[in-house]
Design a protein around this motif. Structure first.
Motif, PDB file in Angstrom:
ATOM      1  N   THR A   1     -26.333   5.025   2.899  1.00 37.52           N
ATOM      2  CA  THR A   1     -26.859   6.029   1.981  1.00 37.52           C
ATOM      3  C   THR A   1     -25.733   6.813   1.320  1.00 37.52           C
ATOM      4  O   THR A   1     -25.726   7.025   0.094  1.00 37.52           O
ATOM      5  CB  THR A   1     -27.788   6.991   2.742  1.00 37.52           C
ATOM      6  OG1 THR A   1     -28.869   6.237   3.304  1.00 37.52           O
ATOM      7  CG2 THR A   1     -28.345   8.066   1.827  1.00 37.52           C
TER       8      THR A   1
ATOM      9  N   ARG B   1     -31.402  -1.763   0.545  1.00 37.31           N
ATOM     10  CA  ARG B   1     -31.895  -0.531  -0.072  1.00 37.31           C
ATOM     11  C   ARG B   1     -33.421  -0.528  -0.145  1.00 37.31           C
ATOM     12  O   ARG B   1     -34.072   0.496   0.117  1.00 37.31           O
ATOM     13  CB  ARG B   1     -31.319  -0.375  -1.476  1.00 37.31           C
ATOM     14  CG  ARG B   1     -29.820  -0.151  -1.506  1.00 37.31           C
ATOM     15  CD  ARG B   1     -29.338   0.163  -2.916  1.00 37.31           C
ATOM     16  NE  ARG B   1     -27.896   0.149  -2.955  1.00 37.31           N
ATOM     17  CZ  ARG B   1     -27.163  -0.877  -3.402  1.00 37.31           C
ATOM     18  NH1 ARG B   1     -27.768  -1.954  -3.875  1.00 37.31           N
ATOM     19  NH2 ARG B   1     -25.847  -0.821  -3.389  1.00 37.31           N
TER      20      ARG B   1
ATOM     21  N   GLU C   1     -34.995  -0.080  10.908  1.00 33.01           N
ATOM     22  CA  GLU C   1     -34.301   0.186   9.662  1.00 33.01           C
ATOM     23  C   GLU C   1     -32.921  -0.407   9.668  1.00 33.01           C
ATOM     24  O   GLU C   1     -32.302  -0.602  10.694  1.00 33.01           O
ATOM     25  CB  GLU C   1     -34.202   1.698   9.435  1.00 33.01           C
ATOM     26  CG  GLU C   1     -35.536   2.375   9.243  1.00 33.01           C
ATOM     27  CD  GLU C   1     -35.382   3.860   8.996  1.00 33.01           C
ATOM     28  OE1 GLU C   1     -34.534   4.248   8.170  1.00 33.01           O
ATOM     29  OE2 GLU C   1     -36.086   4.640   9.638  1.00 33.01           O
TER      30      GLU C   1
ATOM     31  N   HIS D   1     -34.000   9.655   1.082  1.00 28.96           N
ATOM     32  CA  HIS D   1     -34.066   8.229   0.749  1.00 28.96           C
ATOM     33  C   HIS D   1     -35.099   7.954  -0.344  1.00 28.96           C
ATOM     34  O   HIS D   1     -34.860   7.115  -1.228  1.00 28.96           O
ATOM     35  CB  HIS D   1     -34.399   7.418   2.002  1.00 28.96           C
ATOM     36  CG  HIS D   1     -33.314   7.430   3.020  1.00 28.96           C
ATOM     37  ND1 HIS D   1     -33.550   7.256   4.356  1.00 28.96           N
ATOM     38  CD2 HIS D   1     -31.975   7.619   2.892  1.00 28.96           C
ATOM     39  CE1 HIS D   1     -32.404   7.325   5.012  1.00 28.96           C
ATOM     40  NE2 HIS D   1     -31.439   7.544   4.141  1.00 28.96           N
TER      41      HIS D   1
ATOM     42  N   SER E   1     -39.071   2.039   4.517  1.00 30.78           N
ATOM     43  CA  SER E   1     -39.109   2.730   5.810  1.00 30.78           C
ATOM     44  C   SER E   1     -39.255   4.232   5.615  1.00 30.78           C
ATOM     45  O   SER E   1     -39.997   4.894   6.354  1.00 30.78           O
ATOM     46  CB  SER E   1     -37.831   2.430   6.606  1.00 30.78           C
ATOM     47  OG  SER E   1     -37.768   1.073   6.971  1.00 30.78           O
TER      48      SER E   1
ATOM     49  N   ARG F   1     -34.789   0.194   3.249  1.00 25.99           N
ATOM     50  CA  ARG F   1     -34.583   1.606   3.592  1.00 25.99           C
ATOM     51  C   ARG F   1     -35.617   2.483   2.903  1.00 25.99           C
ATOM     52  O   ARG F   1     -36.189   3.399   3.509  1.00 25.99           O
ATOM     53  CB  ARG F   1     -33.174   2.021   3.164  1.00 25.99           C
ATOM     54  CG  ARG F   1     -32.833   3.487   3.419  1.00 25.99           C
ATOM     55  CD  ARG F   1     -31.443   3.815   2.868  1.00 25.99           C
ATOM     56  NE  ARG F   1     -31.398   3.638   1.411  1.00 25.99           N
ATOM     57  CZ  ARG F   1     -30.274   3.558   0.707  1.00 25.99           C
ATOM     58  NH1 ARG F   1     -29.099   3.608   1.328  1.00 25.99           N
ATOM     59  NH2 ARG F   1     -30.306   3.417  -0.588  1.00 25.99           N
TER      60      ARG F   1
ATOM     61  N   LYS G   1     -25.360   4.465  10.631  1.00 27.26           N
ATOM     62  CA  LYS G   1     -26.662   4.471   9.963  1.00 27.26           C
ATOM     63  C   LYS G   1     -26.633   5.216   8.626  1.00 27.26           C
ATOM     64  O   LYS G   1     -27.137   4.699   7.621  1.00 27.26           O
ATOM     65  CB  LYS G   1     -27.722   5.070  10.882  1.00 27.26           C
ATOM     66  CG  LYS G   1     -29.123   5.002  10.298  1.00 27.26           C
ATOM     67  CD  LYS G   1     -30.147   5.532  11.275  1.00 27.26           C
ATOM     68  CE  LYS G   1     -31.554   5.452  10.697  1.00 27.26           C
ATOM     69  NZ  LYS G   1     -32.560   5.994  11.649  1.00 27.26           N
TER      70      LYS G   1
END
Length: 313
Positions: free
Chosen positions: A195, A293, A312, A247, A299, A296, A191
């Motif tokens: 990132t 992206r 996600e 994020h 979310s 993400r 997960k």
């Protein structure tokens, strides 16, 4: 931070020509002892790259150093997640099965970046389902030459063709207990990887652009903007990759990088023809996974507002 800033501002901006992934790895590995922090390694690797593809490779591998600091630094690695149905946790069908005092690993991965060059494979596998029927994922680290491991090169992509990709097949591969990494394979590794990869690849891009800007005499103000954005991204690269706040900040940082890259556009006329043509071909890399992206970021915004986000990526 002073070491990497000094490097970016004073290192001669004349990279060696890299004619293979092996040549890139030798250069990248030589930078590890000087820049042990993954974010700084990504910046330095990008600065030393002679093209975007090898800058990307340094960012990608620096992301591995951030997530997997327990692994040996002298072995190139590849993350193996994507399967025929994708890389979502529910799509993982590769199986990690108890066998004697260890495990066996079987399954297939359809798209492994730098797979043909990796000595260590980081394989996402399922050890079964939990009480709610969700995949329980683990991360396995194994030698790419292990019996039962078959890595097959895929055709070159139309952009960054220097970076190889591969298919991976695993047939009853023996795995020892210490090759199954600690922690949940999804929440601890898979997960956060997108990132972490985004941060480190963007750092490598900025390092590469700084080298070009110094070499070709781009305006001081633009080079200083590239450096400032790199410092911002460096901070985010060291933040918690599971945090919604990280994020949201990264969403703004990526928009800032995109703006700065756009500011560079008129200056590509000053760059040598070979590098300019590669950039025209390879810049599509920057748009890969744009939808992921955006999802993400949305979310993260919902989580910070107290709403329940949809599933996600």
């Amino acid at each position: 931070m002073n070491d990497i800033l000094s490097f970016l501002l004073t290192e001669p901006p004349a990279p060696s020509e890299l004619d293979s992934v092996a040549a890139w790895w030798r250069q990248h590995a030589a930078l590890m002892s000087r820049f042990p922090a993954p974010a700084d390694l990504a910046l330095a690797g990008g600065f030393r790259a002679d093209r975007l593809g090898y800058a990307f490779a340094s960012g990608y591998h620096a992301a591995h150093r951030f997530l997997f600091p327990m692994l040996p630094s002298d072995s190139p690695t590849a993350l193996c997640a994507t399967e025929p149905a994708g890389a979502h946790p529910s799509a993982i069908q590769t199986r990690l099965t108890p066998s004697g005092s260890g495990w066996t690993l079987s399954g297939e991965k359809t798209f492994v970046t730098l797979g043909t060059s990796a000595e260590l494979l980081l394989v996402v596998a399922s050890e079964g389902q939990d009480a709610q029927g969700r995949n329980r994922l683990r991360m396995v680290c194994l030698d790419s030459k292990r019996p039962g491991v078959r890595v097959t090169a895929l055709p070159e992509l139309p952009f960054v063709p220097e970076i190889p990709h591969a298919e991976l097949r695993l047939e009853d591969v023996a795995v020892s207990p210490d090759e199954v990494l600690p922690g949940d394979g999804y929440t601890r590794y898979l997960k956060p990887f997108r990132t972490v990869e985004d941060c480190h690849v963007q750092l490598a891009l900025l390092g590469w652009l700084l080298q070009l800007g110094r070499h070709h005499g781009w305006p001081d103000a633009l080079r200083e903007e590239l450096l400032a954005v790199a410092v911002m991204m460096r901070g985010l690269a060291q933040a918690d990759p599971s945090s919604a706040a990280t994020h949201v900040a990264l969403g703004g940082a990526l928009a800032r990088v995109k703006h700065t890259v756009t500011q560079c556009e008129p200056l590509w006329a000053q760059v040598d023809a070979v590098t300019r043509e590669r950039w025209a071909r390879d810049r599509r890399l920057l748009d890969v996974a744009g939808k992921v992206r955006a999802k993400r970021l949305e979310s993260a915004r919902l989580r910070l507002s107290g709403e329940a986000p949809r599933d996600e990526a």
